[in-house]
Design an enzyme around this catalytic site. Structure first.
Site, PDB file in Angstrom:
ATOM      1  N   SER A  85     -44.201 -14.470 -11.274  1.00 49.27           N
ATOM      2  CA  SER A  85     -44.253 -15.771 -11.123  1.00 49.27           C
ATOM      3  C   SER A  85     -45.489 -16.534 -11.055  1.00 49.27           C
ATOM      4  O   SER A  85     -46.422 -15.885 -10.618  1.00 49.27           O
ATOM      5  CB  SER A  85     -43.214 -16.116 -10.047  1.00 49.27           C
ATOM      6  OG  SER A  85     -43.232 -17.700 -10.019  1.00 49.27           O
TER       7      SER A  85
ATOM      8  N   TYR B 183     -40.952 -16.481  -0.870  1.00 48.95           N
ATOM      9  CA  TYR B 183     -41.054 -16.202  -2.316  1.00 48.95           C
ATOM     10  C   TYR B 183     -42.354 -16.077  -2.882  1.00 48.95           C
ATOM     11  O   TYR B 183     -42.701 -14.933  -3.487  1.00 48.95           O
ATOM     12  CB  TYR B 183     -40.342 -17.609  -3.072  1.00 48.95           C
ATOM     13  CG  TYR B 183     -40.153 -17.472  -4.446  1.00 48.95           C
ATOM     14  CD1 TYR B 183     -39.136 -16.729  -5.117  1.00 48.95           C
ATOM     15  CD2 TYR B 183     -41.014 -17.813  -5.538  1.00 48.95           C
ATOM     16  CE1 TYR B 183     -39.052 -16.360  -6.461  1.00 48.95           C
ATOM     17  CE2 TYR B 183     -40.930 -17.797  -6.875  1.00 48.95           C
ATOM     18  CZ  TYR B 183     -39.959 -16.987  -7.261  1.00 48.95           C
ATOM     19  OH  TYR B 183     -39.433 -16.914  -8.635  1.00 48.95           O
TER      20      TYR B 183
HETATM   21  N1  LIG Z   1     -36.409 -19.765 -13.372  1.00 49.06           N
HETATM   22  C1  LIG Z   1     -37.649 -20.016 -12.877  1.00 49.06           C
HETATM   23  O1  LIG Z   1     -38.173 -20.987 -12.617  1.00 49.06           O
HETATM   24  C2  LIG Z   1     -38.511 -18.929 -12.499  1.00 49.06           C
HETATM   25  C3  LIG Z   1     -40.030 -18.867 -12.513  1.00 49.06           C
HETATM   26  C4  LIG Z   1     -40.640 -17.835 -12.318  1.00 49.06           C
HETATM   27  C5  LIG Z   1     -40.228 -16.568 -12.009  1.00 49.06           C
HETATM   28  N2  LIG Z   1     -38.826 -16.401 -12.194  1.00 49.06           N
HETATM   29  C6  LIG Z   1     -38.112 -15.220 -11.672  1.00 49.06           C
HETATM   30  O2  LIG Z   1     -37.578 -14.752 -12.780  1.00 49.06           O
HETATM   31  C7  LIG Z   1     -36.426 -13.733 -12.387  1.00 49.06           C
HETATM   32  C8  LIG Z   1     -34.987 -14.063 -12.941  1.00 49.06           C
HETATM   33  O3  LIG Z   1     -34.480 -15.314 -12.263  1.00 49.06           O
HETATM   34  P1  LIG Z   1     -33.820 -16.333 -12.938  1.00 49.06           P
HETATM   35  O4  LIG Z   1     -34.548 -17.365 -13.151  1.00 49.06           O
HETATM   36  O5  LIG Z   1     -33.156 -15.912 -14.264  1.00 49.06           O
HETATM   37  O6  LIG Z   1     -32.643 -16.709 -11.954  1.00 49.06           O
HETATM   38  P2  LIG Z   1     -31.297 -16.224 -11.771  1.00 49.06           P
HETATM   39  O7  LIG Z   1     -30.362 -16.721 -10.691  1.00 49.06           O
HETATM   40  O8  LIG Z   1     -30.353 -17.092 -13.147  1.00 49.06           O
HETATM   41  O9  LIG Z   1     -31.123 -14.776 -12.111  1.00 49.06           O
HETATM   42  C9  LIG Z   1     -31.230 -13.813 -11.333  1.00 49.06           C
HETATM   43  C10 LIG Z   1     -30.132 -12.818 -11.273  1.00 49.06           C
HETATM   44  O10 LIG Z   1     -30.614 -11.848 -10.477  1.00 49.06           O
HETATM   45  C11 LIG Z   1     -29.038 -11.438  -9.740  1.00 49.06           C
HETATM   46  N3  LIG Z   1     -29.653 -10.910  -8.442  1.00 49.06           N
HETATM   47  C12 LIG Z   1     -29.554 -11.394  -7.251  1.00 49.06           C
HETATM   48  N4  LIG Z   1     -29.850 -10.600  -6.297  1.00 49.06           N
HETATM   49  C13 LIG Z   1     -29.474  -9.316  -6.832  1.00 49.06           C
HETATM   50  C14 LIG Z   1     -29.659  -7.888  -6.213  1.00 49.06           C
HETATM   51  N5  LIG Z   1     -29.777  -7.696  -4.759  1.00 49.06           N
HETATM   52  N6  LIG Z   1     -29.488  -6.983  -7.107  1.00 49.06           N
HETATM   53  C15 LIG Z   1     -29.213  -7.155  -8.327  1.00 49.06           C
HETATM   54  N7  LIG Z   1     -29.231  -8.511  -9.049  1.00 49.06           N
HETATM   55  C16 LIG Z   1     -29.528  -9.473  -8.209  1.00 49.06           C
HETATM   56  C17 LIG Z   1     -28.414 -12.689  -9.762  1.00 49.06           C
HETATM   57  O11 LIG Z   1     -27.061 -12.372  -9.567  1.00 49.06           O
HETATM   58  C18 LIG Z   1     -28.735 -13.156 -11.351  1.00 49.06           C
HETATM   59  O12 LIG Z   1     -27.875 -12.643 -12.165  1.00 49.06           O
HETATM   60  C19 LIG Z   1     -36.541 -13.694 -11.025  1.00 49.06           C
HETATM   61  O13 LIG Z   1     -37.447 -12.640 -10.569  1.00 49.06           O
HETATM   62  C20 LIG Z   1     -37.106 -14.953 -10.677  1.00 49.06           C
HETATM   63  O14 LIG Z   1     -38.073 -14.795  -9.446  1.00 49.06           O
HETATM   64  C21 LIG Z   1     -38.034 -17.583 -12.408  1.00 49.06           C
END
Ligand SMILES: NC(=O)c1ccc[n+]([C@@H]2O[C@H](COP(=O)([O-])OP(=O)(O)OC[C@H]3O[C@@H](n4cnc5c(N)ncnc54)[C@H](O)[C@@H]3O)[C@@H](O)[C@H]2O)c1
Length: 282
Positions: free
Chosen positions: A144, A157
């Site tokens: 991130s 985080y």
């Molecule tokens: N959306 C943002 O603004 C953003 C920015 C930077 C980084 N990210 C990163 O992107 C990645 C994806 O997240 P997202 O934004 O798509 O969010 P999201 O919540 O839409 O998806 C995350 C997924 O991870 C799954 N998950 C949660 N706990 C779990 C576990 N213990 N084992 C297996 N799966 C699990 C959830 O069920 C969900 O399907 C993450 O690592 C997040 O930190 C997101």
């Protein structure tokens, strides 16, 4: 990896947000899919969307908690038994909590580090030897902008994502050290619209949220929700940039260009050894 057609992609967090879009972009390239997530309904929806858009895509899903090494090992075993291999590994599942760092509970720390840090660590531990042995493969770790810039109210985080950058850089150097051609990419996006601000929906009961919410933490949580929902780059574009980075053997990916300027400003602030760097008021 230049040629992805016919190869096997493994995506943790494949039931929502970025993981779902990565699945679609991989299917568009003719890849087979192995999805892992705690959210079975979410994965079923991803598979439905993939099959609707890319008829004939082969896929497998497994309900798993990435914080548990034995469950990530089971995911690798599924890849072998179903498709004989795994090639492109997305260590992508992630969750977040808010609040001033002294108010975060032990359960907050265990949950977020368990998913965001140990989930990546176990993915690297289980899949890297497979990829080295088969002589090809690529690992993408979702970090991130928070891996480089520390905003308030996101202490755990920030720690988790800084660690994901660290393990990704070290992994790439370790692979180089042993002469392996296995590639590594670390993805460092700023906010974009997904379900990340509602991570609690999949929070396990034994690590329930018990922290008292102060006015500041409620305000920060609302700001985070706003930032995620109003992120300008859709998850589908971030997924496509990530796949291009894999095809180009690119290590760092910063989909939001402003982040790189802020990282330079942070380095300057550190070099003059004065006040803490605030990326919201640089
Ligand atoms: N959306 C943002 O603004 C953003 C920015 C930077 C980084 N990210 C990163 O992107 C990645 C994806 O997240 P997202 O934004 O798509 O969010 P999201 O919540 O839409 O998806 C995350 C997924 O991870 C799954 N998950 C949660 N706990 C779990 C576990 N213990 N084992 C297996 N799966 C699990 C959830 O069920 C969900 O399907 C993450 O690592 C997040 O930190 C997101």
């Amino acid at each position: 990896m230049h040629e992805l057609n016919g190869k096997v992609a493994v995506i943790t967090g494949g039931g929502s947000g970025l993981g779902r879009e990565l699945a679609l972009r991989c299917a568009a390239r003719g890849m087979k899919l192995v999805l892992g997530d705690v959210d079975e309904k979410g994965m079923a929806e991803t598979v439905r969307l993939v099959e609707q858009e890319f008829v004939g895509t082969e896929s497998a899903t497994m309900r798993l908690d990435v914080s548990r090494l034995e469950e990530v090992q089971a995911l690798a075993d599924l890849c072998k038994s179903r498709f004989g291999a795994a090639h492109l590994i997305f260590n992508n599942a992630g969750v977040s909590v808010n609040g001033p760092v002294w108010t975060n509970t032990p359960a907050d720390w265990e949950w977020v580090l368990g998913v965001n840090l140990y989930g990546v660590v176990w993915g690297v531990k289980v899949f890297t030897p497979m990829l080295i042995e088969q002589g090809e493969g690529h690992i993408v770790n979702t970090a991130s902008a928070a891996g480089w810039l520390n905003g308030p109210s996101s202490g755990i985080y920030n720690v988790s994502k800084t660690s994901v950058v660290a393990i990704s850089e070290t992994l790439a150097l370790d692979l180089r050290d042993v002469g392996s051609k296995v590639g590594v990419t670390v993805l460092c996006p700023a906010f974009f619209p997904t379900g990340i601000h509602q991570s609690d929906r999949n929070r396990p009961a034994d690590k329930a949220d018990t922290a008292e919410k102060s006015e500041v933490s409620l305000k920060r949580a609302a700001a985070l929700k706003y930032a995620v929902e109003n992120g300008r780059i859709p998850a589908s574009d971030i997924a496509e940039m990530t796949l291009k980075a894999v095809e180009d053997e690119q290590f760092y990916v910063f989909p939001h260009r402003k982040i790189k300027q802020l990282i330079s400003l942070r380095a300057e602030a550190a070099s003059v050894e004065k006040d803490v760097f605030d990326s919201m008021n640089p």
